[in-house]
Design a protein around this motif. Sequence first.
Motif, short mmCIF file in Angstrom:
data_model
loop_
_atom_site.label_atom_id
_atom_site.label_comp_id
_atom_site.label_asym_id
_atom_site.label_seq_id
_atom_site.Cartn_x
_atom_site.Cartn_y
_atom_site.Cartn_z
N THR A 95 0.86 -1.17 0.00
CA THR A 95 0.00 0.00 0.00
C THR A 95 0.91 1.23 0.00
O THR A 95 2.13 1.11 0.10
N PRO A 96 0.35 2.45 -0.13
CA PRO A 96 1.22 3.63 -0.07
C PRO A 96 2.10 3.62 1.18
O PRO A 96 1.69 3.17 2.26
N ASN A 97 3.31 4.15 1.03
CA ASN A 97 4.32 4.05 2.09
C ASN A 97 3.80 4.44 3.47
O ASN A 97 4.03 3.73 4.45
N ALA A 98 3.11 5.57 3.54
CA ALA A 98 2.67 6.08 4.84
C ALA A 98 1.53 5.29 5.45
O ALA A 98 1.09 5.60 6.56
N LEU A 99 1.05 4.25 4.76
CA LEU A 99 0.00 3.38 5.31
C LEU A 99 0.54 2.02 5.75
O LEU A 99 -0.21 1.19 6.26
N HIS A 100 1.82 1.79 5.55
CA HIS A 100 2.38 0.47 5.89
C HIS A 100 2.20 0.15 7.37
O HIS A 100 1.86 -0.98 7.73
N ARG A 101 2.45 1.14 8.21
CA ARG A 101 2.34 0.89 9.66
C ARG A 101 0.96 0.34 10.02
O ARG A 101 0.85 -0.67 10.72
N GLU A 102 -0.10 1.00 9.53
CA GLU A 102 -1.45 0.57 9.92
C GLU A 102 -1.82 -0.78 9.33
O GLU A 102 -2.76 -1.42 9.81
N HIS A 103 -1.09 -1.25 8.31
CA HIS A 103 -1.39 -2.55 7.73
C HIS A 103 -0.45 -3.65 8.22
O HIS A 103 -0.80 -4.83 8.13
N VAL A 104 0.70 -3.27 8.75
CA VAL A 104 1.62 -4.26 9.32
C VAL A 104 1.25 -4.59 10.76
O VAL A 104 1.28 -5.76 11.17
N VAL A 105 0.89 -3.58 11.53
CA VAL A 105 0.61 -3.81 12.96
C VAL A 105 -0.48 -4.85 13.18
O VAL A 105 -0.33 -5.74 14.04
N PRO A 106 -1.61 -4.84 12.45
CA PRO A 106 -2.61 -5.90 12.66
C PRO A 106 -2.06 -7.29 12.37
O PRO A 106 -2.39 -8.25 13.08
N ALA A 107 -1.24 -7.42 11.34
CA ALA A 107 -0.65 -8.72 11.04
C ALA A 107 0.17 -9.22 12.22
O ALA A 107 0.09 -10.39 12.61
N ALA A 108 0.96 -8.32 12.81
CA ALA A 108 1.76 -8.70 13.98
C ALA A 108 0.86 -9.11 15.13
O ALA A 108 1.12 -10.11 15.82
N GLU A 109 -0.22 -8.37 15.34
CA GLU A 109 -1.14 -8.68 16.45
C GLU A 109 -1.76 -10.06 16.29
O GLU A 109 -2.03 -10.74 17.28
N TYR A 110 -1.97 -10.49 15.05
CA TYR A 110 -2.59 -11.79 14.81
C TYR A 110 -1.55 -12.88 14.54
O TYR A 110 -1.91 -13.99 14.14
N GLY A 111 -0.28 -12.57 14.77
CA GLY A 111 0.76 -13.58 14.67
C GLY A 111 1.11 -13.99 13.26
O GLY A 111 1.59 -15.11 13.04
N LYS A 112 0.93 -13.08 12.29
CA LYS A 112 1.20 -13.40 10.90
C LYS A 112 2.56 -12.82 10.46
O LYS A 112 2.89 -11.68 10.79
N ALA A 113 3.31 -13.60 9.72
CA ALA A 113 4.58 -13.12 9.19
C ALA A 113 4.33 -12.01 8.18
O ALA A 113 3.28 -11.97 7.53
N VAL A 114 5.30 -11.10 8.04
CA VAL A 114 5.10 -9.90 7.24
C VAL A 114 6.21 -9.76 6.19
O VAL A 114 7.39 -9.79 6.51
N LEU A 115 5.78 -9.57 4.95
CA LEU A 115 6.65 -9.14 3.87
C LEU A 115 6.16 -7.75 3.47
O LEU A 115 5.07 -7.61 2.90
N CYS A 116 6.94 -6.71 3.80
CA CYS A 116 6.49 -5.33 3.63
C CYS A 116 7.30 -4.65 2.53
O CYS A 116 8.53 -4.72 2.52
N GLU A 117 6.60 -3.98 1.63
CA GLU A 117 7.30 -3.27 0.56
C GLU A 117 8.16 -2.15 1.11
O GLU A 117 7.98 -1.67 2.22
N LYS A 118 9.11 -1.76 0.29
CA LYS A 118 10.06 -0.71 0.63
C LYS A 118 9.61 0.62 0.03
O LYS A 118 8.89 0.60 -0.98
N PRO A 119 10.02 1.75 0.58
CA PRO A 119 10.56 1.87 1.93
C PRO A 119 9.50 1.48 2.95
O PRO A 119 8.31 1.51 2.66
N MET A 120 9.95 1.14 4.15
CA MET A 120 9.02 0.57 5.12
C MET A 120 7.87 1.49 5.49
O MET A 120 6.78 1.03 5.81
N GLU A 121 8.12 2.79 5.46
CA GLU A 121 7.08 3.74 5.86
C GLU A 121 7.39 5.11 5.25
O GLU A 121 8.36 5.26 4.50
N GLY A 122 6.57 6.08 5.59
CA GLY A 122 6.80 7.43 5.10
C GLY A 122 7.85 8.18 5.88
O GLY A 122 8.43 9.14 5.37
N ASP A 123 8.08 7.79 7.14
CA ASP A 123 9.11 8.43 7.95
C ASP A 123 9.70 7.43 8.93
O ASP A 123 9.19 6.32 9.12
N VAL A 124 10.80 7.83 9.55
CA VAL A 124 11.54 6.94 10.44
C VAL A 124 10.71 6.54 11.64
O VAL A 124 10.74 5.38 12.07
#
Length: 355
Positions: A95-124
């Motif tokens: 998804t767009p860079n600045a939305l990665h956080r909101e889409h990765v965090v739920p996966a982590a909460e449900y114990g799912k492995a994550v392959l996230c596109e680069k760059p990881m987010e919009g900011d550090v």
Amino acid sequence: MEIDLDTFSARDWAEPTDTDPVRFAMVGLGWWTREQAIPAVEDADYCETTVLISSTTEKADAVAADLDGIEATLTYDDYADGGATEHYDAVYVCTPNALHREHVVPAAEYGKAVLCEKPMEGDVEDARVLVDACDEADVPLMVAYRLQTEPVARRARELIQSGSIGDVVSMVGHMSDTLLEFADETSWRLDPELSGGTTINDIGIYPLNTLRFILDEDPTAVYARTESVQPEYEGVDEHAAFQLEFSEGKLASCTVSHSAAVESSLRFVGTDGELTIDGLFFPDTRKTLRISGPDIEGVYRPEPVDQMREEFDYFANRLQRGVAPEPDGEHGLVDMHALEALYESAETGKRVEIE
């Protein structure tokens, strides 16, 4: 010394397993996911797509209509609420860079492995939250640097690390494309709030990260300049040139543009020779590796591989074997700090040391 073309593209990372394929949920169904990621997984050996997630179920259903094996289609809200978690093992976030956080965090909460596109987010800061969420949940996180599973880059890394051209002194990288041929002014890549920056963030990360991978070293300081000419690029970068400083005086000079011919190359000059790669950064171009050194000289044009298939199969094979995939979140954070420094340098006109 000669390069064996019969083994040039061998999967040096793979170990066969008897484990069931890793089931992927595709988070974000833009053109890259539809035209690159999903077809790659269809041809993969170790994984399959079972869930599609988009802004609307209508969009997800439309994509699912052309695919076999889809168990569920979800909206982003359904996904965040834990929908269909029994139908997938891992997520691919595109998804767009600045939305990665909101889409990765739920996966982590449900114990799912994550392959996230680069760059990881919009900011550090948001990238750090993303990495911490996966660490705290003890779920694997891999950043989708597909060049790290590209055989040409892997062979170049071996050659450089073995001293085939002596000690590396300087490097030159380039990547350019014609963004406005497949996107318009409404593209999220032209929105600084969603992209975090356009040309350096979007394609400058390719020479940046590939240099890190091949050298096995991180830059310590940067200098950058950006330019924008076309009105669609108002407020974001269209062309950029930047310099990366590494240890022992090694320098890299890179140029990137979203408004130039589709080209990419990487060159290493050492004390005893040089190594260049043409066509490296794009998934559909023929790669040519040229090397000249004391014990090796030649031009190599191996049969191309599907970079996305290699990336997905590598990630899935690692999960099947219980081995942590690389590059991980901490590796991706190094790029986030470097990108931040590059934009700071472009704004101030000064050399910036990377934190």
